[in-house]
Design a protein around this motif. Structure first.
Motif, mmCIF file in Angstrom:
data_model
loop_
_atom_site.group_PDB
_atom_site.id
_atom_site.type_symbol
_atom_site.label_atom_id
_atom_site.label_comp_id
_atom_site.label_asym_id
_atom_site.label_seq_id
_atom_site.Cartn_x
_atom_site.Cartn_y
_atom_site.Cartn_z
ATOM 1 N N ILE A 50 0.848 -1.187 0.000
ATOM 2 C CA ILE A 50 0.000 0.000 0.000
ATOM 3 C C ILE A 50 0.886 1.241 0.000
ATOM 4 O O ILE A 50 1.701 1.426 0.903
ATOM 5 C CB ILE A 50 -0.922 0.012 1.230
ATOM 6 N N PRO A 51 0.751 2.107 -1.020
ATOM 7 C CA PRO A 51 1.552 3.330 -1.043
ATOM 8 C C PRO A 51 1.010 4.343 -0.045
ATOM 9 O O PRO A 51 -0.202 4.559 0.025
ATOM 10 C CB PRO A 51 1.396 3.842 -2.480
ATOM 11 N N HIS A 52 1.901 4.940 0.723
ATOM 12 C CA HIS A 52 1.485 5.930 1.718
ATOM 13 C C HIS A 52 1.973 7.321 1.353
ATOM 14 O O HIS A 52 2.938 7.484 0.600
ATOM 15 C CB HIS A 52 1.983 5.524 3.115
ATOM 16 N N ILE A 53 1.290 8.324 1.893
ATOM 17 C CA ILE A 53 1.713 9.710 1.697
ATOM 18 C C ILE A 53 2.780 10.021 2.738
ATOM 19 O O ILE A 53 2.531 9.853 3.936
ATOM 20 C CB ILE A 53 0.517 10.671 1.856
ATOM 21 N N PRO A 54 3.971 10.456 2.317
ATOM 22 C CA PRO A 54 5.044 10.716 3.277
ATOM 23 C C PRO A 54 4.598 11.682 4.368
ATOM 24 O O PRO A 54 3.974 12.708 4.082
ATOM 25 C CB PRO A 54 6.150 11.337 2.408
ATOM 26 N N GLY A 55 4.881 11.319 5.601
ATOM 27 C CA GLY A 55 4.590 12.204 6.724
ATOM 28 C C GLY A 55 3.144 12.188 7.179
ATOM 29 O O GLY A 55 2.784 12.910 8.105
ATOM 30 N N ARG A 56 2.310 11.387 6.522
ATOM 31 C CA ARG A 56 0.908 11.313 6.927
ATOM 32 C C ARG A 56 0.512 9.864 7.122
ATOM 33 O O ARG A 56 1.001 8.984 6.448
ATOM 34 C CB ARG A 56 -0.003 11.961 5.861
ATOM 35 N N ASN A 57 -0.373 9.646 8.076
ATOM 36 C CA ASN A 57 -0.834 8.291 8.345
ATOM 37 C C ASN A 57 -1.991 7.957 7.409
ATOM 38 O O ASN A 57 -3.099 7.675 7.824
ATOM 39 C CB ASN A 57 -1.276 8.192 9.815
ATOM 40 N N GLN A 58 -1.707 8.023 6.119
ATOM 41 C CA GLN A 58 -2.729 7.878 5.101
ATOM 42 C C GLN A 58 -2.163 7.172 3.889
ATOM 43 O O GLN A 58 -1.021 7.430 3.480
ATOM 44 C CB GLN A 58 -3.176 9.271 4.625
ATOM 45 N N ALA A 59 -2.974 6.312 3.310
ATOM 46 C CA ALA A 59 -2.596 5.729 2.027
ATOM 47 C C ALA A 59 -2.804 6.787 0.940
ATOM 48 O O ALA A 59 -3.689 7.635 1.048
ATOM 49 C CB ALA A 59 -3.449 4.505 1.744
ATOM 50 N N ALA A 95 -4.310 7.707 -2.208
ATOM 51 C CA ALA A 95 -5.464 7.132 -2.911
ATOM 52 C C ALA A 95 -5.184 6.857 -4.388
ATOM 53 O O ALA A 95 -5.533 5.792 -4.905
ATOM 54 C CB ALA A 95 -6.662 8.065 -2.765
ATOM 55 N N ASP A 96 -4.546 7.801 -5.049
ATOM 56 C CA ASP A 96 -4.362 7.632 -6.488
ATOM 57 C C ASP A 96 -3.314 6.573 -6.813
ATOM 58 O O ASP A 96 -3.480 5.790 -7.753
ATOM 59 C CB ASP A 96 -3.996 8.973 -7.133
ATOM 60 N N ARG A 97 -2.236 6.545 -5.998
ATOM 61 C CA ARG A 97 -1.228 5.501 -6.234
ATOM 62 C C ARG A 97 -1.787 4.133 -5.853
ATOM 63 O O ARG A 97 -1.483 3.114 -6.492
ATOM 64 C CB ARG A 97 0.057 5.814 -5.469
ATOM 65 N N LEU A 98 -2.628 4.101 -4.822
ATOM 66 C CA LEU A 98 -3.267 2.837 -4.455
ATOM 67 C C LEU A 98 -4.203 2.380 -5.571
ATOM 68 O O LEU A 98 -4.212 1.192 -5.938
ATOM 69 C CB LEU A 98 -4.039 2.997 -3.135
ATOM 70 N N LEU A 99 -4.945 3.326 -6.129
ATOM 71 C CA LEU A 99 -5.835 2.968 -7.237
ATOM 72 C C LEU A 99 -5.032 2.402 -8.408
ATOM 73 O O LEU A 99 -5.403 1.378 -8.984
ATOM 74 C CB LEU A 99 -6.646 4.196 -7.677
ATOM 75 N N SER A 100 -3.911 3.051 -8.733
ATOM 76 C CA SER A 100 -3.078 2.558 -9.836
ATOM 77 C C SER A 100 -2.558 1.152 -9.541
ATOM 78 O O SER A 100 -2.499 0.294 -10.433
ATOM 79 C CB SER A 100 -1.892 3.497 -10.074
ATOM 80 N N ALA A 101 -2.175 0.914 -8.276
ATOM 81 C CA ALA A 101 -1.653 -0.405 -7.902
ATOM 82 C C ALA A 101 -2.746 -1.469 -8.026
ATOM 83 O O ALA A 101 -2.482 -2.606 -8.441
ATOM 84 C CB ALA A 101 -1.108 -0.367 -6.475
ATOM 85 N N PHE A 125 -13.340 9.437 0.272
ATOM 86 C CA PHE A 125 -14.066 8.224 0.658
ATOM 87 C C PHE A 125 -13.782 7.125 -0.363
ATOM 88 O O PHE A 125 -13.739 5.946 -0.023
ATOM 89 C CB PHE A 125 -15.567 8.493 0.741
ATOM 90 N N GLY A 126 -13.616 7.530 -1.602
ATOM 91 C CA GLY A 126 -13.353 6.550 -2.654
ATOM 92 C C GLY A 126 -12.738 7.227 -3.856
ATOM 93 O O GLY A 126 -12.771 8.457 -3.984
ATOM 94 N N ARG A 127 -12.157 6.409 -4.721
ATOM 95 C CA ARG A 127 -11.539 6.917 -5.948
ATOM 96 C C ARG A 127 -11.791 5.924 -7.067
ATOM 97 O O ARG A 127 -11.718 4.697 -6.868
ATOM 98 C CB ARG A 127 -10.023 7.066 -5.797
#
Ligand SMILES: [Zn+2]
Ligand SMILES: [Zn+2]
Length: 198
Positions: free
Chosen positions: A52-61, A63-69, A98-100
């Motif tokens: 799961i790709p995460h956003i650096p410095g944030r406790n968040q995936a 979304a767009d890189r996750l969608l691509s994966a 909420f979704g992408r």
């Protein structure tokens, strides 16, 4: 990003567990989704090597890189992958999603994190979490069918940036959006018993 799928060839929806919420929630969402689309819905596990790709410095995936994966998992033509995750998803510029999904894409990503009333300090409400999640999945599937956002408050394709907006917009496609749906997306107009009205 688009592919060459025809809009009327949907055969199944696969709910992909990606850092998934509890299994009973995934099962409840998948069962409820089955009542809203006219193709089979199944649960599928993510490949072990999936990251799961995460956003650096944030406790968040991310979304767009996750969608691509997820798209890169290559769902066969006619099969849509809906990645369901308990992780919060965002974007380096926007706070959260909420979704992408991409128009005419093959996959969607939906996060349960901010659909759960406990995120806002409210008591747990499993039915509401399931309903919001299913409605968000159907909304993203509308984008996969090539439908954009709709101004009609009675329409599930109305843009929503808050859970209140999700709760207050319609739970079905308006006539104009419904007319643009391919057969597999055809929502049942039968009552959905476990879905409480907001
Ligand atoms: Zn949307
Ligand atoms: Zn509409």
């Amino acid at each position: 990003m688009t592919d060459e799928r025809e809009p009327d060839d949907l055969e199944s929806v696969e709910v992909l567990e990606v850092a998934a919420p509890p299994r009973d929630l995934v099962e409840a969402v998948t069962a409820a989704l089955s009542r809203r689309v006219s193709v089979p819905c199944r649960i599928r596990s993510v490949p072990e090597a999936f990251q799961i790709p995460h956003i650096p410095g944030r406790n968040q995936a991310d979304a767009d890189r996750l969608l691509s994966a997820v798209e890169a998992l290559g769902p066969p033509v006619g099969h849509v992958l809906v990645a369901l995750t308990a992780e919060d998803i965002g974007h380096p510029i926007f706070t959260h999603f909420f979704g992408r999904a991409r128009h005419h894409g093959s996959a969607a990503v939906v996060s349960v994190a901010r659909l759960d009333p406990t995120f806002y300090g409210l008591p747990e409400d499993r039915n509401r979490t399931v309903l919001r999640t299913v409605l968000e999945i159907v909304h993203e599937m509308g984008h996969l069918a090539g439908i954009g956002h709709c101004d009609d408050w009675s329409c599930i394709m109305r843009f929503a940036s808050t859970v209140d907006a999700i709760d207050n917009r319609g739970q079905r496609f308006c006539p104009a959006c419904a007319a643009a749906l391919p057969p597999g997306f055809a929502p049942s107009h039968a009552p959905c018993p476990p879905d409480p009205e907001p």
